[in-house]
Write an enzyme that holds these catalytic residues in place. Structure first.
Site, short mmCIF file in Angstrom:
data_model
loop_
_atom_site.label_atom_id
_atom_site.label_comp_id
_atom_site.label_asym_id
_atom_site.label_seq_id
_atom_site.Cartn_x
_atom_site.Cartn_y
_atom_site.Cartn_z
N LYS A 64 0.80 -1.14 0.01
CA LYS A 64 0.00 -0.10 -0.10
C LYS A 64 0.95 1.08 -0.03
CE LYS A 64 -4.31 1.02 0.26
NZ LYS A 64 -5.52 0.50 -0.77
N ASP A 74 -6.79 4.28 -4.88
CA ASP A 74 -7.66 4.35 -3.52
C ASP A 74 -8.29 5.44 -3.17
OD1 ASP A 74 -7.81 2.34 -1.23
OD2 ASP A 74 -7.21 4.12 -0.03
P1 NDP Z 1 -12.85 7.96 -3.11
O1 NDP Z 1 -11.91 8.84 -2.99
O2 NDP Z 1 -13.60 7.61 -4.59
O3 NDP Z 1 -14.32 8.06 -2.27
C1 NDP Z 1 -14.23 8.09 -0.87
C2 NDP Z 1 -15.74 8.47 -0.30
O4 NDP Z 1 -15.75 8.55 1.32
C3 NDP Z 1 -15.77 10.06 -0.56
O5 NDP Z 1 -17.11 10.33 -0.90
C4 NDP Z 1 -15.54 10.85 0.43
O6 NDP Z 1 -16.16 12.35 0.80
C5 NDP Z 1 -15.99 9.78 1.56
N1 NDP Z 1 -15.31 10.09 2.86
C6 NDP Z 1 -13.98 10.18 2.91
N2 NDP Z 1 -13.68 10.28 4.60
C7 NDP Z 1 -15.02 10.27 5.09
C8 NDP Z 1 -15.60 10.67 6.29
N3 NDP Z 1 -14.52 10.90 7.26
N4 NDP Z 1 -16.86 10.68 6.54
C9 NDP Z 1 -17.67 10.35 5.67
N5 NDP Z 1 -17.30 10.28 4.21
C10 NDP Z 1 -15.94 10.24 4.09
O7 NDP Z 1 -12.54 6.49 -2.38
P2 NDP Z 1 -12.90 4.97 -2.93
O8 NDP Z 1 -14.27 4.78 -2.95
O9 NDP Z 1 -12.03 4.46 -3.75
O10 NDP Z 1 -12.65 4.20 -1.43
C11 NDP Z 1 -13.49 4.20 -0.49
C12 NDP Z 1 -12.93 3.02 0.77
O11 NDP Z 1 -12.88 1.69 -0.14
C13 NDP Z 1 -11.73 3.02 1.28
O12 NDP Z 1 -11.63 2.77 2.48
C14 NDP Z 1 -10.58 2.47 0.39
O13 NDP Z 1 -9.27 1.94 1.03
C15 NDP Z 1 -11.56 1.19 0.21
N6 NDP Z 1 -11.28 0.33 -0.94
C16 NDP Z 1 -11.27 0.92 -2.55
C17 NDP Z 1 -10.88 0.01 -3.49
C18 NDP Z 1 -11.10 0.72 -4.80
O14 NDP Z 1 -10.86 0.03 -5.73
N7 NDP Z 1 -11.19 2.07 -4.93
C19 NDP Z 1 -10.76 -1.28 -3.33
C20 NDP Z 1 -10.71 -1.68 -1.98
C21 NDP Z 1 -11.33 -0.92 -0.75
P3 NDP Z 1 -15.34 13.41 -0.05
O15 NDP Z 1 -16.02 13.51 -1.22
O16 NDP Z 1 -15.96 14.53 1.00
O17 NDP Z 1 -14.07 13.26 0.23
#
Ligand code: NDP
Length: 444
Positions: A126, A166
């Site tokens: 990571k 991520d």
């Molecule tokens: P993105 O950056 O696309 O989206 C993250 C989302 O979560 C955004 O809407 C963000 O809001 C919101 N967010 C972040 N922090 C908070 C918080 N403290 N409270 C509420 N909402 C929050 O990331 P991903 O969708 O790619 O990743 C999301 C999760 O999934 C992470 O834990 C990641 O490690 C995990 N993951 C992702 C994978 C992938 O393929 N992308 C694979 C496996 C796991 P804002 O727009 O305001 O920033």
């Protein structure tokens, strides 16, 4: 003292300021106790647990870049190369101001077991930086990505370490990173996944984590005799994972009534209109509050507390430790039947234990969100073959991988007398393959 307790105490003593890493190690070691007890002497002799909790390598570096005002900015970059027993390091890059060594070690550690569950030959890693892409211009994001890759390229390669996206790293960032890698090395190779379709990307990679989450959720519900169609769901976040989880949920006939971002949440009792969320988040890179302004009947609420919206299915898809005990109690009081983690470790240990004790079906992230890295593995295969599979072919493979993960997780839980405990099942099934490979390869 048991071997697992002894190791946990050593890890705490050595890493007192790394709470997320300690949380992840504790959860895994606790559920591995049943496996370790059966092989304690062999594993102790091989120092297996001492080795498995320690990353093979951590690279930390300066990332200088120039902003639009001509000012020099400096961020900190990392790559944690955790474990290469079953394949080259594989895992995403996170760009978020909260990024530090503890968070990347927790994510890397989880990744080792997750990648093992996919059945594909991928080790765990990571990386990322405390750079915040929010509010930056495209040129600033490019300047950062080029500087980040100018250091990182020395340590990665298609057979060594293959980063992906991520939080904060989507198609735009992967494009900039790939361009710089190619320019520095002269190699056109599958060194990153999540690439654009015109330069080696795979169909369905964008949707894979969200789709995979729903595929495994459906396996879990089917096994329990529960129908997904007609259920009410809350999906947290509104990023990559959340958006495609909602899309697949809706295609199965479930109704999604709430989503959030880091500033607040929206509730739409008629069902979330995903095209509007996609326009706000993917096109305009805006705030979720805009949804309520655009959709009559939808309500926006500032701050946390999305768990107060009643639902049958709750899918935390935003970030680590977003759901605590207080939220879990509200979910149970409102009759939740299943929780599946789209994000990594979004549920605290207390909340997880409470949900399980209350009989809620609970699928942990390392199984539930493995569809993303699995499809990255499929992207690597296509790059090596110099072929592109069709959307249907990739989706079918993803679906089969998620079915297979459910079967492995459920079977491991049964074999060790904890049927239905998918947290234990995922940790055990993920561990078995990595442990066997490490034992076979000697003390390295
Ligand atoms: P993105 O950056 O696309 O989206 C993250 C989302 O979560 C955004 O809407 C963000 O809001 C919101 N967010 C972040 N922090 C908070 C918080 N403290 N409270 C509420 N909402 C929050 O990331 P991903 O969708 O790619 O990743 C999301 C999760 O999934 C992470 O834990 C990641 O490690 C995990 N993951 C992702 C994978 C992938 O393929 N992308 C694979 C496996 C796991 P804002 O727009 O305001 O920033």
């Amino acid at each position: 003292m048991s071997y697992t307790q002894e190791i946990y105490e050593k890890v705490v003593a050595k890493n007192p300021n790394e709470p997320e890493y300690l949380q992840a190690v504790k959860e895994v070691l606790d559920s591995l106790q049943v496996v370790i007890d059966q092989n304690e002497e062999t594993y102790r002799k091989a120092g297996l647990l001492e080795r498995i909790v320690e990353p093979e390598r951590i690279i930390s570096f300066r990332v200088p870049w120039v902003d639009d005002e001509g000012k020099v900015q400096v961020n900190r970059g990392f790559r944690v190369q955790y474990n290469s027993a079953i394949g080259p390091y594989k895992g995403g890059l996170r760009l978020h101001p909260s990024v530090n060594q503890s968070i990347l070690k927790f994510l890397g550690f989880e990744q080792v077991f997750k990648n093992s569950l996919t059945g594909l030959p991928m080790g765990g890693g990571k990386g990322g930086s405390d750079f915040d892409p929010k509010g930056k211009s495209d040129r600033e994001v490019m300047a950062f990505c080029q500087s980040f890759m100018t250091e990182l390229y020395k340590y990665i390669g298609k057979d060594e370490d293959v980063p992906a996206g991520d939080i904060g790293v989507g198609g735009r960032e992967i494009g900039f990173l790939y361009g710089q890698y190619k320019r520095l090395t002269g190699l056109y190779e599958g060194v990153l996944t999540g690439k654009g379709l015109t330069y080696g990307g795979s169909l369905v990679r964008t949707e894979a984590t969200g789709y995979g989450l729903i595929y495994i959720l459906k396996e879990m519900l089917d096994d329990a005799g529960i129908e997904l169609a007609g259920k009410t769901a809350v999906v947290t976040g509104s990023g990559n994972v959340a958006i495609y989880a909602v899309q697949k949920l809706q295609s199965y006939g479930a109704k999604v009534v709430a989503m959030c971002d880091s500033t607040g949440y929206v509730c739409d009792p008629d069902g979330i209109k995903l095209d509007i969320i996609k326009d706000i988040k993917e096109v305009k890179r805006g705030r979720i509050s805009e949804y309520a302004a655009r959709v009559p009947g939808a309500v926006y609420q500032d701050g946390r507390g999305i768990w107060n919206i009643p639902c049958d299915i709750y899918l935390p898809c935003a970030t680590q430790n977003e759901l605590g005990l207080e939220g879990a109690k509200v979910l149970v009081a409102n009759g939740v039947v299943a929780v599946a983690e789209g994000a990594n470790m979004p549920t605290t240990r207390e909340a997880t234990d409470y949900l399980k004790a209350q009989g809620v079906l609970f699928m942990p992230g390392k199984a539930a969100n493995a569809g993303g890295v699995a499809t990255s593995g499929l992207e690597m295969s296509q790059n090596s073959l110099r072929l592109s599979w069709t959307r249907e072919e990739v989706d079918e493979r993803l679906h089969n991988i998620m079915r297979d993960i459910y079967a492995k997780v459920s079977d491991a839980a049964k074999r060790y007398g904890v049927a239905g405990d998918f947290v234990a099942g995922a940790n055990i099934a993920g561990f078995e393959k990595v442990a066997n490979a490490m034992m076979a390869q000697g003390i390295v």
